[in-house]
Write a protein that holds these residues in place. Structure first.
Motif, PDB file in Angstrom:
ATOM      1  N   HIS A 132      -1.308  55.244   9.711  1.00  0.00           N
ATOM      2  CA  HIS A 132      -2.588  55.961   9.729  1.00  0.00           C
ATOM      3  C   HIS A 132      -3.371  55.569   8.486  1.00  0.00           C
ATOM      4  CE1 HIS A 132      -0.560  58.441   6.756  1.00  0.00           C
ATOM      5  NE2 HIS A 132      -1.754  58.943   6.417  1.00  0.00           N
ATOM      6  N   ASN A 190      -1.565  54.063   4.146  1.00  0.00           N
ATOM      7  CA  ASN A 190      -2.730  54.881   3.791  1.00  0.00           C
ATOM      8  C   ASN A 190      -3.148  54.558   2.354  1.00  0.00           C
ATOM      9  OD1 ASN A 190      -4.676  56.867   3.940  1.00  0.00           O
ATOM     10  ND2 ASN A 190      -3.245  58.532   3.467  1.00  0.00           N
ATOM     11  N   ASP A 247      -2.814  72.138   1.077  1.00  0.00           N
ATOM     12  CA  ASP A 247      -1.444  71.619   1.259  1.00  0.00           C
ATOM     13  C   ASP A 247      -0.602  71.850   0.019  1.00  0.00           C
ATOM     14  OD1 ASP A 247      -2.181  70.386   3.591  1.00  0.00           O
ATOM     15  OD2 ASP A 247      -1.540  68.373   2.979  1.00  0.00           O
ATOM     16  N   GLY A 304       3.279  61.555  -1.841  1.00  0.00           N
ATOM     17  CA  GLY A 304       2.784  62.652  -2.668  1.00  0.00           C
ATOM     18  C   GLY A 304       3.267  63.963  -2.072  1.00  0.00           C
ATOM     19  N   GLY A 305       2.589  64.379  -0.985  1.00  0.00           N
ATOM     20  CA  GLY A 305       2.987  65.608  -0.288  1.00  0.00           C
ATOM     21  C   GLY A 305       4.446  65.537   0.158  1.00  0.00           C
ATOM     22  N   GLY A 322       5.727  58.369   2.945  1.00  0.00           N
ATOM     23  CA  GLY A 322       4.605  59.277   2.653  1.00  0.00           C
ATOM     24  C   GLY A 322       4.266  60.246   3.766  1.00  0.00           C
ATOM     25  N   ASP A 338       3.682  53.675   5.995  1.00  0.00           N
ATOM     26  CA  ASP A 338       2.552  54.420   5.431  1.00  0.00           C
ATOM     27  C   ASP A 338       1.643  53.402   4.749  1.00  0.00           C
ATOM     28  OD1 ASP A 338       0.702  56.011   4.281  1.00  0.00           O
ATOM     29  OD2 ASP A 338       2.076  57.207   3.074  1.00  0.00           O
TER      30      ASP A 338
HETATM   31  O1  LIG Z   1      -1.420  60.117   1.513  1.00  0.00           O
HETATM   32  C1  LIG Z   1      -0.402  60.692   1.898  1.00  0.00           C
HETATM   33  O2  LIG Z   1       0.176  61.575   1.240  1.00  0.00           O
HETATM   34  C2  LIG Z   1       0.230  60.245   3.196  1.00  0.00           C
HETATM   35  O3  LIG Z   1      -0.293  59.044   3.666  1.00  0.00           O
HETATM   36  C3  LIG Z   1       0.111  61.357   4.224  1.00  0.00           C
HETATM   37  O4  LIG Z   1      -1.241  61.620   4.516  1.00  0.00           O
HETATM   38  P1  LIG Z   1      -1.669  63.075   5.062  1.00  0.00           P
HETATM   39  O5  LIG Z   1      -1.531  64.039   3.917  1.00  0.00           O
HETATM   40  O6  LIG Z   1      -3.091  62.900   5.513  1.00  0.00           O
HETATM   41  O7  LIG Z   1      -0.733  63.415   6.195  1.00  0.00           O
END
Ligand SMILES: O=C(O)[C@H](O)COP(=O)(O)O
Ligand SMILES: Nc1ncnc2c1ncn2[C@@H]1O[C@H](COP(=O)(O)OP(=O)(O)OP(=O)(O)O)[C@@H](O)[C@H]1O
Length: 401
Positions: free
Chosen positions: A58, A22, A203, A379-380, A150, A20
């Motif tokens: 991603h 991101n 979400d 997080g999620g 993540g 991850d």
């Molecule tokens: O930032 C996040 O929680 C993770 O990289 C997942 O990203 P997403 O919520 O766009 O799937």
């Protein structure tokens, strides 16, 4: 489900690692490299063992096609610095550039593929629609390592489907994160509070349903709070909001009264005329948001209230900044919440901060990772784990294929 050793000798093998990466960006500048740092041990271990490491990840939420602002190109340099070795960059994910980049790898080399989500097959909801992309990704490698904690709550090609196509292992980051979060699910010391903020409103409002069975207190801030205020019938102006969740929020408030779970909402809000650092601001009561303004932080009375609500807790999980902390006029609520977490950690409570922006926020506001029990990269993902949900990216590693 095995760790890296379950893959046997990886020397000369092409190993696809889902990380991850991101990270928050300001243009092309990385404002917090926590997720890159967290991904380094697994990539390093594989490279040291002589694997040809293909990292995939991603950035943001592009809609299945390339978009410059979501390119992973800004991440390559930092990843390479932290690894202490060069990282080759493929300008596509499974196309000509990816194939050529992978073909050119020698034992111990590392490559990064362009953003997985530039391909519609990565995030398609229908299983069959992810198959072709998952096949193409799997064709690049001999083995797969799931290390992007993540994203383990996402049933996506690089997280889920690839694991059915290649010998697969769980990376050390996922294993460590799960170990820590387990302590919050198995008989957590009480009072147990969950603090929710941030911008992924739909979400994260959805997770409240199950969290109400687990936590004693839910403190709501950030972009989450306006859907609750709307559910109470208040004006929310131009604030972030999820129209589809208003009924659910009304139901949460009703159930909270019945069950004794405390849902704590702000009593005041800092509003801006626009989403910008130099916009005109006003602090108003939570039921008096001007129709032409947007709420961008919890106000000082709310920050005090939230600190008071955390003061006697023994377990706290926090995901999502209290406001748009990247802009100084809207950072104070997040700073005060972080301080309250630090204070209660010092009193012996188990505290976990989860999420890319949440971790970035506490670091940018001058706090040290060591002042909290644990800073999670998810997080999620952490929230869904705490809810007791099966996470597709973990479940698939344990299934027979
Ligand atoms: O930032 C996040 O929680 C993770 O990289 C997942 O990203 P997403 O919520 O766009 O799937
Ligand atoms: N009131 C608000 N209005 C608009 N944006 C807000 C508000 N409060 C917080 N935010 C934004 O929320 C963003 C972070 O939200 P997000 O839900 O992505 O958290 P996260 O910690 O990154 O979790 P995850 O890892 O699940 O993505 C920040 O960029 C912040 O500016």
């Amino acid at each position: 489900m095995g760790d890296l050793s379950s893959l046997g000798d990886v020397r000369g093998k092409r190993v696809l690692v889902r990380s991850d990466l991101n990270v928050p960006l300001d243009g092309t500048t990385i404002t917090d490299d926590g997720r890159i740092r967290a991904s380094v041990p697994t990539i390093s271990a594989l490279a040291e063992a002589g694997a040809r490491v293909i990292v995939c990840a991603h950035l943001g939420r592009p809609k299945g096609a390339p978009e410059d602002k979501y390119s992973l190109a800004p991440v390559v340099g930092r990843l390479s610095e932290l690894l202490g070795r060069p990282v080759a960059f493929a300008t596509d994910t499974v196309g000509e550039s990816a194939r050529a980049t992978v073909d050119s790898l020698e034992d111990g080399d590392v490559a990064l593929l362009e953003n997985l989500r530039f391909n519609a097959g990565e995030t398609a909801k229908v299983d069959e629609e992810r198959a072709e992309f998952a096949d193409a990704l799997a064709a690049l490698a001999d083995a797969y390592v799931s290390d992007g904690f993540g994203v383990v709550h996402r049933k996506q090609a690089s997280v889920y489907d690839v694991a059915t196509r290649l010998p697969s292992a769980m990376g050390g980051l996922v294993a460590t994160e799960v170990d820590v979060l387990k302590r919050l699910t198995v008989d957590p010391e009480r009072p147990y509070a969950v603090v929710l903020g941030g911008a992924k409103v739909a979400d994260k409002l959805a997770v409240i349903d199950n969290l109400m069975n687990t936590a004693d207190r839910l403190l709501i801030g950030g972009g989450m709070l306006f859907t609750f205020l709307a559910a109470q019938g208040h004006e929310i102006g131009k604030s972030l909001f999820d129209a589809d969740s208003v009924d659910a929020c009304r139901d949460y408030l009703r159930r909270a009264q019945e069950t004794g779970v405390e849902i704590v909402l702000p009593v005041d809000v800092i509003c801006g005329r626009e989403f910008s650092a130099d916009t005109e601001t006003v602090t108003v009561a939570a039921d008096a948001i001007p129709a032409d303004m947007m709420g961008l932080d919890i106000g000082p009375a709310s920050a005090q209230l939230y600190a008071d609500k955390l003061a006697d807790t023994r377990t706290v999980f926090w995901n999502g900044p209290m406001g748009a902390f990247e802009m100084a006029p809207f950072a104070e609520g997040t700073r005060r919440l972080a301080q309250a977490m630090v204070d209660v950690t010092a009193k012996g409570a188990l505290t976990v901060v989860g999420g890319g922006d949440s971790a970035a926020a506490v670091r940018q506001l001058g706090f040290e990772d060591s002042q909290f029990g644990h800073i999670s990269t998810g997080g999620g993902a952490s929230l869904e784990y705490l809810e007791g949900k099966e996470l597709p990216g973990i479940a698939i590693l344990t299934k027979e294929h």
